[in-house]
Design an enzyme around this catalytic site. Structure first.
Site, mmCIF file in Angstrom:
data_model
loop_
_atom_site.group_PDB
_atom_site.id
_atom_site.type_symbol
_atom_site.label_atom_id
_atom_site.label_comp_id
_atom_site.label_asym_id
_atom_site.label_seq_id
_atom_site.Cartn_x
_atom_site.Cartn_y
_atom_site.Cartn_z
ATOM 1 N N GLU A 116 2.337 -1.132 -4.579
ATOM 2 C CA GLU A 116 1.081 -0.385 -4.695
ATOM 3 C C GLU A 116 0.261 -0.951 -5.850
ATOM 4 O O GLU A 116 0.768 -1.149 -6.944
ATOM 5 C CB GLU A 116 1.375 1.115 -4.911
ATOM 6 C CG GLU A 116 0.186 1.966 -5.310
ATOM 7 C CD GLU A 116 -0.970 1.941 -4.329
ATOM 8 O OE1 GLU A 116 -0.743 2.216 -3.136
ATOM 9 O OE2 GLU A 116 -2.108 1.631 -4.748
ATOM 10 N N HIS A 128 11.214 37.284 8.582
ATOM 11 C CA HIS A 128 12.357 36.711 7.876
ATOM 12 C C HIS A 128 13.445 36.364 8.893
ATOM 13 O O HIS A 128 13.678 37.130 9.827
ATOM 14 C CB HIS A 128 12.905 37.736 6.879
ATOM 15 C CG HIS A 128 14.116 37.252 6.150
ATOM 16 N ND1 HIS A 128 14.035 36.304 5.148
ATOM 17 C CD2 HIS A 128 15.423 37.566 6.284
ATOM 18 C CE1 HIS A 128 15.262 36.067 4.695
ATOM 19 N NE2 HIS A 128 16.115 36.821 5.362
ATOM 20 N N GLY A 140 0.832 -1.201 0.000
ATOM 21 C CA GLY A 140 0.000 0.000 0.000
ATOM 22 C C GLY A 140 0.862 1.243 0.000
ATOM 23 O O GLY A 140 1.670 1.466 0.896
ATOM 24 N N ARG A 177 -8.217 1.542 5.642
ATOM 25 C CA ARG A 177 -8.937 1.254 6.880
ATOM 26 C C ARG A 177 -10.417 1.127 6.568
ATOM 27 O O ARG A 177 -10.910 1.718 5.608
ATOM 28 C CB ARG A 177 -8.695 2.383 7.899
ATOM 29 C CG ARG A 177 -7.218 2.597 8.236
ATOM 30 C CD ARG A 177 -7.012 3.739 9.214
ATOM 31 N NE ARG A 177 -7.605 3.464 10.505
ATOM 32 C CZ ARG A 177 -7.000 2.803 11.498
ATOM 33 N NH1 ARG A 177 -5.763 2.375 11.351
ATOM 34 N NH2 ARG A 177 -7.622 2.579 12.637
#
Lengths: 469, 450
Positions: free
Chosen positions: A203, A443, A180, A272
């Protein structure tokens, strides 16, 4: 029979359920929360928080090992047992903290398995097996999800694991195959890589992280490969077999050619599925949308007074999405209509890069038929990123060319998950890309990258070479 | 006025629905020599782009509106002077940014600081302020250079001064940037809109629902026309007033064409990946009929009949806001695949509002089809300056007496043709309609490209 009538009963104590309970209690509602396991749900116990703890430790370890300025860094080692212990302590602290918060709001927390009997009626089988009935005006279902185990796999918890087990294992595998290439697979790949494991990702679809922008996907894939990860897309795993100490995988590629792989551990990261224990649609009559409970934009189910939120209703399975849905549900039961806007849920991934994204991908924005413009800024041009040795990354802003509406923001690089919050806030305020370019940034900070991307969109970034038409 | 010494380049009328235009790009720089008719800059209006041509030969002496700036129509954009001539004083000062505080500057991060608000170069001078407005401004102590005139050629009227005062003195309702932009675009005042955002902030959805309420027709209600509706209204009135219309009808027998399409469809689709509709055949047949009878492709200009060399067939596309007529170029020359491709593309872009101005204005003849409605026949009003428009009704089953004496059914559609009677006589119009009918009833010959 439980005492009296509750205004609200919440089933499930994760980041969906406990947010609903607390918010409702703040509005003076008499709230019952039922949890059969530990408070905090997947997020706190088996998901977001444990992985972030591991990611912090393994990233630190990896950064030290790779440091060019620390002496003796090459000899540093990581104590996996301590790492696990730190995670457990952190989780315990947070769970205890959550218990205290719920208590302070006088929310009645009941341990046990809830069962929705009918709208307004619920029972709970306590840990001692005794069943207690409750009556309640409203119910919020927030039962969450559990790892989806594909049919070919039987996790033994040691060599074949879901994330539930992987996050409680001390032993670091030499080789790991992750089935996965979605968000969970990519996060675990990052952790294993930092621990020094050799990683292979399998995958089924044609690319990893398919829900993300193409530039994000490309950058992640390139980085993973640079760090030695084998990514194989379009691969269907057919069978797993325990062989000696390791695991054998039988796979088929996109053309149907069968091949075999050997590894020490298999991690199943194949998505899930929602937890329906105690709320079974066939029994309760809750309408569904595929495997999920069907809800409208105010999180109302097909049963009166019954709301559903979080992983249970599908969409992005993210803690903050569940929490946002909880807010919409509670607003609804208080009679203040509030729509949940899924397009404004930020997505965060912690892998070999941090990724923060919100709104549409460039491809989705183009497909929408509007005239869009894209602004980009590279972390390589950011002094702040360079100073922290994190010059890899970019910020990308997609906006409607006519109205300036912010349609999507995608950030890849150090602290991207923190930076994306600003974009989500701007979208909620309905600000435009020009607004984003105008806000003054301190910055040197990474936040400047988003401002510069917005400036690029609006006509020209300052710290970028002039664009030639 | 010093206009006799210099020529102003103004934002032209960009089609009938447009009120403002944006300078996309200057193609010439200050000081460049320019020829009359040469392109000076690219402009964009209502999602269409076009170029502005130089009105005179000389030197582009001064650019007054920078790239990226949106200005109302007829705003002076630049000054052309004769070679060697000095830039008149009034213009020389005009490009300097006024003391403005308007938003939008972030969108224009350019080297030279562009004016934050569109500049009307002479607004502070004598020529472009109505006396009443000047008196009122003096009374209130308002600097006229900060006011944008809305009158013809940007003349500042008293109402502009009052509107400016109102804007300056009222704290506007709190609204999100997107809500504000949408309201401005749709000319909806924010006052009175209930905000659903935090602390009553007006959000985009609030403006959208207010617009829906404003624009929904209901009994006992007065609805302001949208810009598009105003343009359609003007244009159609102008058409009826200037062109005496005359109408002709004929029944076209469509079985041969339907059969022809069925025969060629699979092969055509395999070869091109496109599925031509009956409309695509009709577009081509009409274009071929126009090539046979060019007068139907003509228009009146003063005392002349102008017959363009190209045949561009406009298609009336109904949108929720009104009708647009994008045109398929050179439909007599294009093959059926090209026509199909163009038609699909133009209709899709019409629906998403992404047509170029040229595509909307180039038509030389129009087809208006109500074939999907249960309408047996209708007349159409000419799309000026065109001289012909075809109205196509639904295809219906009709009984007829066959050669063998039996009563049979066939597919028939009633076609209407409206023409400008000033230049097209009845016989010519009838000839055209018969020509077209023949082309459609003998499709094999019509669509055989020899």
């Amino acid at each position: 029979m439980g005492d009296g009538m509750h205004d609200l009963a919440v089933i499930g104590g994760g980041p969906g359920g406990y947010v609903a309970a607390i918010r409702a209690a703040q509005h003076g509602l008499n709230v019952l929360l039922v949890e059969r396991d530990r408070l905090g749900g997947t997020c706190l116990n088996r998901g977001c928080i444990p992985t972030k703890s591991f990611i912090h430790d393994t990233k630190l370890y990896n950064a030290v090992k790779r440091s060019g300025v620390l002496r003796g860094a090459a000899g540093v080692s990581l104590d996996a047992a301590r790492m696990l212990e730190r995670k457990n302590q952190l989780v315990n602290n947070l769970v205890r903290g959550l218990e205290a918060i719920l208590q302070s709001h006088r929310i009645e927390v009941v341990k046990g398995q809830a069962r929705l009997e009918a709208p307004g009626r619920m029972s709970v089988a306590g840990l001692d097996g005794a069943r207690v009935d409750y009556r309640t005006r409203h119910v919020v279902l927030a039962t969450g999800s559990r790892p989806q185990v594909p049919p070919f796999a039987e996790p033994d918890g040691l060599r074949v694991q879901t994330t539930d087990e992987a996050l409680n294992t001390e032993e670091i595998p030499r080789r790991v195959a992750i089935i996965g290439g979605g968000v969970i697979g990519m996060e675990m790949a990052g952790i294993f890589l930092n621990l020094g494991a050799s990683v292979c990702v399998l995958e089924l679809l044609s690319d990893i992280l398919v829900t993300e922008d193409h530039e994000i996907r490309r950058a992640v894939a390139v980085k993973l490969r640079q760090r030695g990860v084998e990514i194989r897309c379009g691969v269907k795993v057919q069978a797993l077999s325990f062989q000696g100490e390791g695991v054998g995988l039988t796979c088929a590629d996109a053309e149907g050619r069968v091949f075999h792989l050997q590894t020490d551990r298999v991690l199943l990261a194949t998505g899930r599925r929602p937890v329906m224990d105690g709320i079974e649609p066939a029994r309760t009559g809750l309408q569904t949308d595929g495997p999920y409970i069907r809800v409208n934009s105010r999180m109302e189910t097909s049963l009166p007074g019954v709301f559903a939120i979080g992983d249970l209703v599908g969409g992005m399975m993210l803690a903050h999405k569940a929490s946002a849905e909880a807010e919409a549900a509670v607003a609804g039961l208080l009679g203040r209509k509030k729509d949940f806007r899924p397009e404004r849920v930020p997505r965060c991934i912690w892998s070999v890069f941090e990724i923060g994204a919100v709104g549409l991908t460039e491809a989705q924005a183009r497909a929408g038929g509007r005239r869009i413009k894209v602004g980009r800024f590279s972390f390589a041009n950011s002094g702040a990123a360079g100073a922290m040795g994190a010059g890899e990354g970019f910020a990308k802003v997609i906006g409607d060319a006519d109205t300036g509406e912010v349609l999507g923001v995608h950030i890849l690089g150090e602290h991207a998950t923190e930076l994306i919050g600003e974009a989500a806030a701007l979208m909620t305020l309905e600000s435009t890309v020009e607004d984003l370019a105008e806000a003054i940034k301190p910055h040197p900070t990474l936040g400047e990258t988003l401002m510069e991307a917005a400036m690029d969109w609006s006509g020209g970034a300052i710290h970028g070479l002039r664009r030639t038409a | 006025m010093e206009n006799d010494m210099a020529t102003e380049v103004v934002m032209p009328a960009l089609g009938l629905t447009v009120e403002k235009g944006t300078i996309v790009k200057w193609l010439k720089r200050e000081g460049d020599p320019v020829e009359r008719g040469e392109s000076l800059c690219e402009i964009e209006a209502d999602k269409a782009t076009t170029e502005i041509e130089s009105p005179a030969t000389g030197v582009l002496a001064k650019i007054l509106v920078a790239e990226g700036i949106q200005v109302p129509l007829f705003t002076v954009l630049a000054i052309i002077t004769a070679a060697g001539e000095q830039l008149p004083e009034a213009y020389a000062r005009a490009g300097e940014p006024p003391p403005a505080d308007a938003p939008g500057q972030a969108a224009v991060a350019k080297a030279a600081p562009p004016p934050a608000e569109p500049v009307l170069p002479l607004s502070a001078g004598r020529a472009r302020v109505v006396p009443a407005a000047r008196r009122r401004a003096a009374e209130l102590g308002i600097d006229l250079s900060r006011i944008q005139g809305t009158g013809p050629d940007g003349v500042i009227g008293r109402n502009d001064v009052e509107a400016f005062l109102k804007r300056e003195t009222q704290s506007p309702p709190r609204a999100s940037t997107l809500a504000r932009r949408l309201a401005e675009e749709k000319a909806l005042p924010l006052e009175g809109i209930a905000g659903s955002g935090v602390r009553g902030r007006i959000m985009q959805a609030d403006v959208e629902s207010a617009l829906e309420k404003r624009d929904a027709p209901a009994l006992g209600k007065v609805i302001p026309m949208t810009r598009m509706r105003q343009a359609i209204s003007r244009r159609l009135s102008q058409s009826v007033v200037t062109a005496p219309h005359v109408y002709f009808f004929t029944d076209v027998h469509l079985d041969p064409l339907l059969e022809f399409r069925n025969t060629v469809l699979s092969g055509f689709e395999a070869a091109t990946g496109l599925r031509p509709s009956i409309n695509d055949f009709l577009i081509q047949a009409a274009a071929l009929a126009l090539a046979d009878m060019p007068l139907l492709n003509a228009y009146v200009q003063g005392e002349e009949i102008v017959i363009p060399s190209e045949i561009h067939i406009g298609l009336a596309v109904a949108l929720p806001e009104g009708l647009v007529v994008p045109a398929i170029p050179n439909a007599d020359q294009a093959g059926l695949a090209e026509i199909t491709r163009q038609r699909i593309d133009l209709v899709a872009r019409a629906k998403s509002g992404r047509l170029a101005l040229a595509e909307l204005e180039r038509g030389t003849f129009t087809i208006s089809s109500l074939a999907q409605f249960d309408i047996t026949h209708f007349t159409a009003i000419l799309n000026p300056p065109q001289s012909g428009i075809l109205s196509v009704s639904k295809t219906r089953e009709s009984l007829y007496l066959a050669d063998d004496g039996a009563v049979k059914a066939r597919q028939v559609s009633t076609f209407g043709l409206s023409v400008d009677h000033r230049i097209i006589d009845g016989a010519v119009a009838a000839g055209f309609l018969q020509n077209l009918k023949r082309k459609l009833e003998i499709p094999a010959f019509t669509f055989l490209r020899v």
